[in-house]
Design a protein around this motif. Structure first.
Motif, short mmCIF file in Angstrom:
data_model
loop_
_atom_site.label_atom_id
_atom_site.label_comp_id
_atom_site.label_asym_id
_atom_site.label_seq_id
_atom_site.Cartn_x
_atom_site.Cartn_y
_atom_site.Cartn_z
N GLU A 23 0.84 -1.20 0.00
CA GLU A 23 0.00 0.00 0.00
C GLU A 23 0.87 1.25 0.00
O GLU A 23 2.02 1.21 0.47
N GLY A 32 1.93 6.95 2.08
CA GLY A 32 1.21 8.17 2.43
C GLY A 32 1.91 9.40 1.92
O GLY A 32 2.88 9.31 1.15
N CYS A 80 1.22 7.81 -3.75
CA CYS A 80 1.42 8.80 -2.69
C CYS A 80 1.31 10.21 -3.25
O CYS A 80 1.75 10.47 -4.38
N ARG A 98 4.26 11.12 5.94
CA ARG A 98 4.57 9.75 6.37
C ARG A 98 5.94 9.28 5.92
O ARG A 98 6.42 8.23 6.38
#
Length: 341
Positions: free
Chosen positions: A5, A8, A35, A87
């Protein structure tokens, strides 16, 4: 199953020496991973960054996915890295600056990729075509006026071919045409600013004072701008600052070695370990040097660094993590493990 995933929102800091390429590496990887990114571009080269971001905007990138900011570096970095929104941090630049940024990232438990400076050894063994290797070495060294983190700086040449290599290298360097980038015939442009001009000249003066032989250059070119002649120093003692400080300019150091053990010791002496170059026709020598040279990248018998499909990064004080290749994409992803009964 394991799922990748996006990590961020990303804060990315890029340098001035390749103002488009350095920035686009970070933007491309972040966007490809899913992102959003806030890019802090260098004040020295604002137009390149602005036009690059404009291209993404005109291509239809959604608003907010890519953001560009300029300003006081310390203030921006402290604000972005401390933000709960960010992040991941990606930085390309100097070791001195990254110590501060890495401390900030660590304080806020932010993932980070750091690509820093180098002092790349360029190893020449006695079984090569010395003239051809010397000319290639010269082209690599003075590309972008030596303002490249992976630029070869310490040329370690086996004793029996040292004089030949040095002669060809110095002669080739002396023929390089220095001038404005838009002028016909220019082969090497200026340094970035007056600080770099003074820094290079200081390293040259220090080395000569300590006994190095000046074979080419060693002087400013003209009375305007930041032009410095391609400079070659030979037989430079370890006490000279340039043997430990990255020159980041058109300054080459050529020293001899007798045995591979001596050369490997010098190649690994510094805390830096970004790029390295090896020239030999011996498979066994190439294998040994690949194993024993401490660097994030080893290029054998050519210039094989910085291709988009390959990882680019260093070890030790040259940073951690990679840009480029699938490794660069992985830096913007996190792994989620999912188990279902």
């Amino acid at each position: 199953m394991a799922i990748s995933e996006p990590v961020g929102p990303v804060a990315a800091f890029s340098p001035w020496n390749f103002p488009v390429a350095q920035l686009v590496r970070k933007i491309a990887a972040a966007l490809a991973a899913g992102c959003s990114i806030i890019a802090k571009a260098p004040e020295e080269t604002p137009s390149c960054a602005i036009e690059l971001v404009r291209c993404f905007e005109e291509a239809g990138l959604p608003a907010g996915a890519l953001n560009l900011v300029f300003g006081v570096p310390a203030g921006i970095s402290e604000h972005l890295i401390a933000s709960s929104i960010i992040r991941k941090v990606s930085f390309t630049g100097s070791v001195a600056v990254v110590r501060h940024l890495a401390a900030l990232a660590g304080r806020h438990l932010k993932r980070n990729t750091m690509e820093l400076g180098g002092h790349a050894p360029y190893v020449v063994c006695d079984d090569v075509d010395v003239g051809a290797v010397a000319k290639l070495a010269c082209a690599l060294k003075f590309r972008n006026a030596g303002q490249i983190c992976a630029s070869p700086t310490r040329f370690l040449v086996q004793e029996s071919v040292f004089e030949c290599f040095t002669e060809v290298f110095a002669a080739t360097a002396s023929e390089i045409v220095v001038g404005k980038g838009m002028a016909n015939g220019t082969q090497m442009g200026p340094l970035a600013n007056g600080r770099r001009l003074g820094a290079i000249d200081s390293l040259v003066r220090d080395a000569v004072d300590k006994g190095a032989r000046l074979l080419a250059g060693g002087r400013r070119v003209g009375n305007e701008g930041f032009f410095y002649a391609p400079t070659v120093l030979a037989e430079v003692p370890l006490a000279a600052r340039v043997m430990s400080e990255e020159p980041f300019g058109p300054l080459a150091v050529i020293n001899r070695y007798a045995e591979l053990d001596d050369m490997i010791g010098e190649a690994n002496r510094l805390a830096l370990g970004l790029g390295s170059f090896v020239f030999t026709t011996s498979v066994s020598r190439a294998a040994r040097l690949t194993d024993e040279i401490e660097a994030g990248m080893v290029s054998i018998n050519h210039f094989g660094l910085a291709a988009p499909e390959t990882p680019f990064g260093g070890i030790k004080d040259s940073g951690h993590g990679s840009e480029g290749g699938c490794e660069g994409l992985q830096a913007y992803l996190v792994t989620k493990f999912v188990s279902q009964a």
